[in-house]
Scaffold this motif. Sequence first.
Motif, PDB file in Angstrom:
ATOM      1  N   VAL A  32       0.856  -1.182   0.000  1.00 11.87           N
ATOM      2  CA  VAL A  32       0.000   0.000   0.000  1.00 11.87           C
ATOM      3  C   VAL A  32       0.891   1.230   0.000  1.00 11.87           C
ATOM      4  O   VAL A  32       1.799   1.345   0.819  1.00 11.87           O
ATOM      5  CB  VAL A  32      -0.935   0.018   1.233  1.00 11.87           C
ATOM      6  CG1 VAL A  32      -1.808   1.257   1.218  1.00 11.87           C
ATOM      7  CG2 VAL A  32      -1.782  -1.241   1.292  1.00 11.87           C
ATOM      8  N   LYS A  34       0.650   5.378   0.246  1.00 16.73           N
ATOM      9  CA  LYS A  34      -0.137   6.589   0.514  1.00 16.73           C
ATOM     10  C   LYS A  34       0.732   7.748   0.081  1.00 16.73           C
ATOM     11  O   LYS A  34       1.870   7.864   0.517  1.00 16.73           O
ATOM     12  CB  LYS A  34      -0.477   6.663   1.991  1.00 16.73           C
ATOM     13  CG  LYS A  34      -1.375   7.783   2.522  1.00 16.73           C
ATOM     14  CD  LYS A  34      -1.540   8.938   1.683  1.00 16.73           C
ATOM     15  CE  LYS A  34      -2.024  10.190   2.311  1.00 16.73           C
ATOM     16  NZ  LYS A  34      -1.458  11.349   1.622  1.00 16.73           N
ATOM     17  N   ILE A  55      -2.128  -1.097  -3.897  1.00 17.12           N
ATOM     18  CA  ILE A  55      -3.115  -0.076  -3.568  1.00 17.12           C
ATOM     19  C   ILE A  55      -2.391   1.256  -3.458  1.00 17.12           C
ATOM     20  O   ILE A  55      -1.375   1.355  -2.771  1.00 17.12           O
ATOM     21  CB  ILE A  55      -3.828  -0.393  -2.229  1.00 17.12           C
ATOM     22  CG1 ILE A  55      -4.535  -1.746  -2.300  1.00 17.12           C
ATOM     23  CG2 ILE A  55      -4.804   0.720  -1.854  1.00 17.12           C
ATOM     24  CD1 ILE A  55      -5.036  -2.249  -0.963  1.00 17.12           C
ATOM     25  N   ILE A  57      -3.211   5.153  -2.343  1.00 16.98           N
ATOM     26  CA  ILE A  57      -4.131   6.101  -1.733  1.00 16.98           C
ATOM     27  C   ILE A  57      -3.520   7.479  -1.966  1.00 16.98           C
ATOM     28  O   ILE A  57      -2.454   7.775  -1.436  1.00 16.98           O
ATOM     29  CB  ILE A  57      -4.311   5.828  -0.226  1.00 16.98           C
ATOM     30  CG1 ILE A  57      -4.851   4.415  -0.010  1.00 16.98           C
ATOM     31  CG2 ILE A  57      -5.205   6.878   0.405  1.00 16.98           C
ATOM     32  CD1 ILE A  57      -4.848   3.967   1.446  1.00 16.98           C
ATOM     33  N   VAL A  99      -8.086   6.533  -5.277  1.00 13.96           N
ATOM     34  CA  VAL A  99      -7.638   5.218  -4.844  1.00 13.96           C
ATOM     35  C   VAL A  99      -7.423   4.431  -6.128  1.00 13.96           C
ATOM     36  O   VAL A  99      -8.324   4.353  -6.964  1.00 13.96           O
ATOM     37  CB  VAL A  99      -8.662   4.502  -3.935  1.00 13.96           C
ATOM     38  CG1 VAL A  99      -8.230   3.067  -3.666  1.00 13.96           C
ATOM     39  CG2 VAL A  99      -8.850   5.250  -2.620  1.00 13.96           C
ATOM     40  N   SER A 107     -12.208  -5.071  -7.376  1.00 13.51           N
ATOM     41  CA  SER A 107     -12.566  -3.898  -6.581  1.00 13.51           C
ATOM     42  C   SER A 107     -13.769  -3.196  -7.169  1.00 13.51           C
ATOM     43  O   SER A 107     -14.093  -3.363  -8.342  1.00 13.51           O
ATOM     44  CB  SER A 107     -11.378  -2.917  -6.510  1.00 13.51           C
ATOM     45  OG  SER A 107     -11.059  -2.433  -7.805  1.00 13.51           O
ATOM     46  N   GLU A 109     -16.180   0.696  -6.363  1.00 18.54           N
ATOM     47  CA  GLU A 109     -16.430   1.886  -5.556  1.00 18.54           C
ATOM     48  C   GLU A 109     -17.637   1.647  -4.663  1.00 18.54           C
ATOM     49  O   GLU A 109     -18.615   1.023  -5.078  1.00 18.54           O
ATOM     50  CB  GLU A 109     -16.679   3.092  -6.462  1.00 18.54           C
ATOM     51  CG  GLU A 109     -16.871   4.381  -5.699  1.00 18.54           C
ATOM     52  CD  GLU A 109     -17.014   5.596  -6.603  1.00 18.54           C
ATOM     53  OE1 GLU A 109     -17.331   6.660  -6.065  1.00 18.54           O
ATOM     54  OE2 GLU A 109     -16.809   5.476  -7.826  1.00 18.54           O
ATOM     55  N   TRP A 121     -14.189   5.894  -1.595  1.00 19.91           N
ATOM     56  CA  TRP A 121     -14.165   4.623  -0.884  1.00 19.91           C
ATOM     57  C   TRP A 121     -14.257   3.473  -1.877  1.00 19.91           C
ATOM     58  O   TRP A 121     -15.076   3.499  -2.794  1.00 19.91           O
ATOM     59  CB  TRP A 121     -15.339   4.547   0.093  1.00 19.91           C
ATOM     60  CG  TRP A 121     -15.266   5.591   1.161  1.00 19.91           C
ATOM     61  CD1 TRP A 121     -15.792   6.852   1.120  1.00 19.91           C
ATOM     62  CD2 TRP A 121     -14.602   5.482   2.402  1.00 19.91           C
ATOM     63  NE1 TRP A 121     -15.492   7.522   2.275  1.00 19.91           N
ATOM     64  CE2 TRP A 121     -14.770   6.701   3.084  1.00 19.91           C
ATOM     65  CE3 TRP A 121     -13.885   4.458   3.023  1.00 19.91           C
ATOM     66  CZ2 TRP A 121     -14.243   6.924   4.349  1.00 19.91           C
ATOM     67  CZ3 TRP A 121     -13.364   4.680   4.284  1.00 19.91           C
ATOM     68  CH2 TRP A 121     -13.548   5.904   4.930  1.00 19.91           C
ATOM     69  N   VAL A 134     -11.044   0.498   1.423  1.00 22.88           N
ATOM     70  CA  VAL A 134      -9.948   1.458   1.348  1.00 22.88           C
ATOM     71  C   VAL A 134     -10.538   2.834   1.073  1.00 22.88           C
ATOM     72  O   VAL A 134     -11.359   2.996   0.164  1.00 22.88           O
ATOM     73  CB  VAL A 134      -8.951   1.081   0.229  1.00 22.88           C
ATOM     74  CG1 VAL A 134      -7.832   2.105   0.136  1.00 22.88           C
ATOM     75  CG2 VAL A 134      -8.399  -0.321   0.451  1.00 22.88           C
ATOM     76  N   SER A 136      -9.694   7.198   0.753  1.00 23.72           N
ATOM     77  CA  SER A 136      -8.754   8.307   0.650  1.00 23.72           C
ATOM     78  C   SER A 136      -9.524   9.564   1.023  1.00 23.72           C
ATOM     79  O   SER A 136     -10.629   9.800   0.523  1.00 23.72           O
ATOM     80  CB  SER A 136      -8.204   8.420  -0.771  1.00 23.72           C
ATOM     81  OG  SER A 136      -7.293   9.500  -0.863  1.00 23.72           O
TER      82      SER A 136
END
Length: 176
Positions: A32, A34, A55, A57, A99, A107, A109, A121, A134, A136
């Motif tokens: 992940v 960020k 992932i 973010i 994201v 995945s 939304e 999200w 997940v 942001s």
Amino acid sequence: MGNLNLQPAASSTPKKQVFKRTCCKKETPLKVLKINFQSIKNKQQEILISTKPDIIIGTETWLNKDILSSEFFTMMDYTVYRKDRPPSTNNLSYGSVLVAITTNLLSEEIRDLQTDSESIWVQINMTNARKLIVGSYYRPQSYNSTSIEQLKTSLDRINQNAKSTIILGGDFNLDI
């Protein structure tokens, strides 16, 4: 408006759960990243290429609806979910969140968690694990308690019975 109490009423230590990708020959932990882009348009993509996160973010992308995600992310590699801020009077976009999920993961939304805050999200369905949510989030520096209240609304909407794991990254711009 009174001071917003940011201290939790209670907290606990969750049981350790390791999320692993099962798309590959062997299971590997999720990576992940960020990142606060402060304009993704001005950033080199070496960090994405070198780290290959599952992932991403992102905050402060400074993107708007006229800019395609494919200009920054290979669509074969990532599914990108964004919430862009409308351009200002001088036609510039600031803020905005995203994201990006590797296409190796399933995945979608979660529109039910959307509010007026700058947040996005996404739910990831993991093999042999809880659902992974997940988010942001970006709160502009100009203090606006409504933004934090909207984030709380999103978090309150998460089905507590679904036993999901939540990863929330962002730029909260808190003056602590």
